[in-house]
Scaffold this active site. Sequence first.
Site, PDB file in Angstrom:
ATOM      1  CG  HIS A   1      -0.543   0.031   2.720  1.00 41.13           C
ATOM      2  ND1 HIS A   1       0.418  -0.894   3.015  1.00 41.13           N
ATOM      3  CD2 HIS A   1      -0.133   1.100   3.265  1.00 41.13           C
ATOM      4  CE1 HIS A   1       1.285  -0.526   4.149  1.00 41.13           C
ATOM      5  NE2 HIS A   1       0.141   0.512   4.711  1.00 41.13           N
TER       6      HIS A   1
ATOM      7  CG  ASP B   1       4.182   2.963   6.855  1.00 40.56           C
ATOM      8  OD1 ASP B   1       3.932   3.226   6.485  1.00 40.56           O
ATOM      9  OD2 ASP B   1       4.767   1.832   8.329  1.00 40.56           O
TER      10      ASP B   1
ATOM     11  CG  HIS C   1      -4.319  -0.096   6.523  1.00 41.10           C
ATOM     12  ND1 HIS C   1      -4.221  -0.416   7.758  1.00 41.10           N
ATOM     13  CD2 HIS C   1      -3.519   0.453   5.666  1.00 41.10           C
ATOM     14  CE1 HIS C   1      -3.130   0.550   8.335  1.00 41.10           C
ATOM     15  NE2 HIS C   1      -2.727   1.213   7.091  1.00 41.10           N
TER      16      HIS C   1
END
Length: 312
Positions: free
Chosen positions: A63, A67, A140
Site C-alpha cells: 500500500h 513507511d 486497512h
Amino acid sequence: MELLFLGTGAGMPSKQRNTSSMIVNLSAEQGGYWMFDCGEATQHQLLRTSIKPRKINKIFITHLHGDHIFGLPGFLGSRSFLGGEDELIIYGPVGIKEWITTTLRLTKTHLTYPLKIVEIEEGVIFEDDQFIVSTQELQHVIQCFGFRIEQKPLPGKLLVDRALESGVPKGPLLKKLKDGEDVELADGRIVYSRDVTGEPQNGFTVAVLGDTKYCSAAVELAEEADILIHEATFDIETGDLAKEYGHSTIGDAARTANEANVKALIANHISARFMPADIGILQEQGKAVFPNVHIAEDFSHFEWKNEQLIKK
C-alpha cells in the site's frame, strides 16, 4: 527459499527497527530476489547484507503509506549507480505509477535499466513456469493488498537405477528425465520421465500480508500456507487502538495463522512502543493461540528447508 527482513517497524523508524521491507530470496530456484515494500532507508539496510540492488528483479508494494514506499526513489536511483541493467518490475496499488514517475521526473533521476510498473487488482498478478503470485485486498485505512506466492509442484525424484535399467546412459539424458522430459535412446526407444521418476513434490507457499485488521481475506490468502508473514503492530491489551488504526494485534495474527492452518507464522511491523524486553511477551501472547510463532527483527534471516522454517 530464504527470507530476509530489512525493516520490521511500524509507522516510522526507531533505534531498534527500520520501516517495512523484506526480501524473498529465490536465487536457489532461479527466480531472483523479490522485495516486499520499501520503506525509508531500505537501501541503507541493504548495505549491511550481501544482496546487491541490481539483483532485485521484482518489488511488491502492499500500500501507499510512507513507511512502505518512501525508500523507493533512492533505491531506484542507486540501482542505476550500482550497475543495474536488467528490468525491474514493481507491482502495487493504483497510484504507485503516478507517484514513482512524478518523483523520477521532478528529480531528473535517470535509470539505466527498464522499469515496468504494474498497478494491481485482486487475482493472479504474476505467473511463470515456477511461481504464481495472487493478491487480495485487506482491511486497512487505505487500499492495501496481501500477496500469496505459490511455487508450482516440483518434478519427482529421479529413480536412477530404474533409468539405467531402461538403457539410459549416464549423462545429460538423465537430467532431462529428472526435469520431466521424455528422451529417445540411440536404438529409437522412448523412455518416459513418468516411468523413472517419483511422485511430484509440493512446492512452498508463502503469504505476505500488508497492514490489516483481522479479516477473512487474510485467512483466504494464507490458507494452508507454509509461512504466513503478518503484521502485529499492537499487543492484545491495545486491541482497541489496533482496530482504530486498521492494524492487527499479535493475537489477530495468530488467529489468522490458526484459522488458515499454516505451518509457521512470522510477525513483523512491530510498534516502537515495544522495547526489546517486551518481545518475549508478544511471542507468548501469540503462542497462546498459535504455537509456531516467530517475531521478526531487522536482519532476521529464515530458510524454508525440508518443509521446516529454520532461523539462521
